[in-house]
Design a protein around this motif. Sequence first.
Motif, PDB file in Angstrom:
ATOM      1  N   PRO A 179      20.623  35.012  42.558  1.00 21.55           N
ATOM      2  CA  PRO A 179      21.129  36.472  41.006  1.00 21.55           C
ATOM      3  C   PRO A 179      22.455  36.480  41.126  1.00 21.55           C
ATOM      4  O   PRO A 179      23.129  36.854  40.366  1.00 21.55           O
ATOM      5  N   SER A 180      22.447  36.943  42.420  1.00 25.13           N
ATOM      6  CA  SER A 180      23.963  37.985  42.323  1.00 25.13           C
ATOM      7  C   SER A 180      25.058  37.527  43.409  1.00 25.13           C
ATOM      8  O   SER A 180      26.269  37.668  43.725  1.00 25.13           O
ATOM      9  N   VAL A 181      24.483  36.372  43.744  1.00 26.34           N
ATOM     10  CA  VAL A 181      25.621  35.770  44.787  1.00 26.34           C
ATOM     11  C   VAL A 181      26.235  34.481  43.995  1.00 26.34           C
ATOM     12  O   VAL A 181      24.966  33.495  43.319  1.00 26.34           O
ATOM     13  N   PRO A 182      27.585  34.087  44.015  1.00 25.19           N
ATOM     14  CA  PRO A 182      27.627  32.806  42.763  1.00 25.19           C
ATOM     15  C   PRO A 182      27.391  31.643  43.777  1.00 25.19           C
ATOM     16  O   PRO A 182      27.828  31.422  45.140  1.00 25.19           O
ATOM     17  N   GLU A 242      36.941  30.732  46.990  1.00 22.79           N
ATOM     18  CA  GLU A 242      37.929  31.728  46.152  1.00 22.79           C
ATOM     19  C   GLU A 242      37.173  32.205  44.678  1.00 22.79           C
ATOM     20  O   GLU A 242      37.534  33.380  44.898  1.00 22.79           O
ATOM     21  N   ALA A 243      38.147  31.746  44.361  1.00 22.33           N
ATOM     22  CA  ALA A 243      37.557  31.563  42.757  1.00 22.33           C
ATOM     23  C   ALA A 243      35.960  32.148  42.335  1.00 22.33           C
ATOM     24  O   ALA A 243      35.569  33.276  42.426  1.00 22.33           O
ATOM     25  N   LEU A 244      34.885  31.428  43.092  1.00 27.61           N
ATOM     26  CA  LEU A 244      33.842  32.192  42.568  1.00 27.61           C
ATOM     27  C   LEU A 244      33.569  33.453  43.247  1.00 27.61           C
ATOM     28  O   LEU A 244      32.847  34.263  42.615  1.00 27.61           O
ATOM     29  N   ALA A 245      33.746  33.551  44.405  1.00 24.91           N
ATOM     30  CA  ALA A 245      33.407  34.919  44.885  1.00 24.91           C
ATOM     31  C   ALA A 245      34.403  36.368  44.524  1.00 24.91           C
ATOM     32  O   ALA A 245      33.988  37.690  44.677  1.00 24.91           O
ATOM     33  N   ASP A 247      36.094  35.846  40.487  1.00 28.44           N
ATOM     34  CA  ASP A 247      35.989  35.768  39.205  1.00 28.44           C
ATOM     35  C   ASP A 247      34.907  34.692  38.793  1.00 28.44           C
ATOM     36  O   ASP A 247      34.142  33.970  39.274  1.00 28.44           O
ATOM     37  N   ALA A 248      33.641  36.291  37.599  1.00 24.78           N
ATOM     38  CA  ALA A 248      32.146  36.058  37.394  1.00 24.78           C
ATOM     39  C   ALA A 248      32.539  34.675  37.095  1.00 24.78           C
ATOM     40  O   ALA A 248      31.776  33.978  36.405  1.00 24.78           O
ATOM     41  N   ALA A 249      33.778  34.140  36.123  1.00 24.46           N
ATOM     42  CA  ALA A 249      33.602  33.327  34.524  1.00 24.46           C
ATOM     43  C   ALA A 249      34.162  32.099  35.209  1.00 24.46           C
ATOM     44  O   ALA A 249      33.973  30.640  35.257  1.00 24.46           O
ATOM     45  N   THR A 250      33.669  31.404  36.809  1.00 24.53           N
ATOM     46  CA  THR A 250      34.570  30.171  37.789  1.00 24.53           C
ATOM     47  C   THR A 250      33.138  29.758  37.239  1.00 24.53           C
ATOM     48  O   THR A 250      32.271  29.736  37.328  1.00 24.53           O
TER      49      THR A 250
END
Length: 351
Positions: A179-182, A242-245, A247-250
């Motif tokens: 739930p908290s890891v993209p 990089e973006a997943l880590a 920016d939550a909007a990725t």
Amino acid sequence: MAAVNPGFWAGKRVLLTGHTGFKGGWAAIWLSRLGAKVTGLALAPDQRPSLYELAHVGARTNSRLCDLRRPDEVAAALEGAAFDLVLHMAAQPIVRTSIEDPIATFDTNVMGTAHLLQTLRRQTSLQAVLVITSDKVYANAETGRAFAEGDNLGGKDPYSASKAAAEIVVQSYAKSFFPSVPVGTARGGNVIGGGDFSRDRLVADIVRAVQAGEAVTLRHPEATRPWQHVLDCLAGYFRHIEALATDAATPRSLNFGPRPGGPEVTVGELATLGVAALGGQPWRHEPDPVSLEAQALAIDASLAKRAIGFESRLDAPQAVALTMDWYRRQAAGEDALALCEAQIADYEGRS
């Protein structure tokens, strides 16, 4: 175009599965160059020669050999280790092999992914997980239309179906247990580059034929594919995680392939470029009337440009030229690792 960020990777603890393969070997070399602390998880190389051995990839990673189809082995291999990022690239990647042995393909690509994600549930420091699937995950009606991320998943051959199924496994685990890891997926195009010696891969077949003084045989010279150099594809993967880590909007799923609007290149056209670069004989056509391989395949990579600022830098002729230069120079005695690092440095310097 947004470049790979060395500052992001420096000191990161990265689990890279599939580091003994062609694309995984390049990834290990590049990540090590970026300053990441790479742990590799994979089977021993299944090809000779292999980039893993030629470029001494094992010396640049904490290499742990195990079979992802065996959950106890995966758990034991990762016991006591902590990771910031996971890049899951291990797979059975060949369409014809999947037809010959579909059960092993599903076991590796679907259950192997599930076993890895299950083990990763014990990790407490994860910042992002990226699972590599394929451009072949889409239900392909052979219309020639480029597939976008929202299109239906499918697959008429076992390889394609296994990768589509892996996408669903990833979505399930992401929603149920992270739930908290993209947790995302990357769908890359047909990748070419130096150091691929796999069976039933176009570039490797061309190189083997030229070295043997023979003409390479093509099953479907008219087929089109989203050809992409390995460095373009890996740069997309690295930018995505990089973006997943950060920016939550990725978007959780992204396509990576040739620049949108670029020309389609057929198998025959690519083979012609490759043979000419190596000075080999013209290719010949041997039709395979029972083949399940798609004739037309294209992916729309425009979302990656809009969402994370990524776009491929190399067109198909440039990708072929780089690829064949690698093989020509390696065959002449140049060091495989030095060739990889020189091409990575050149790629990093492109705008």
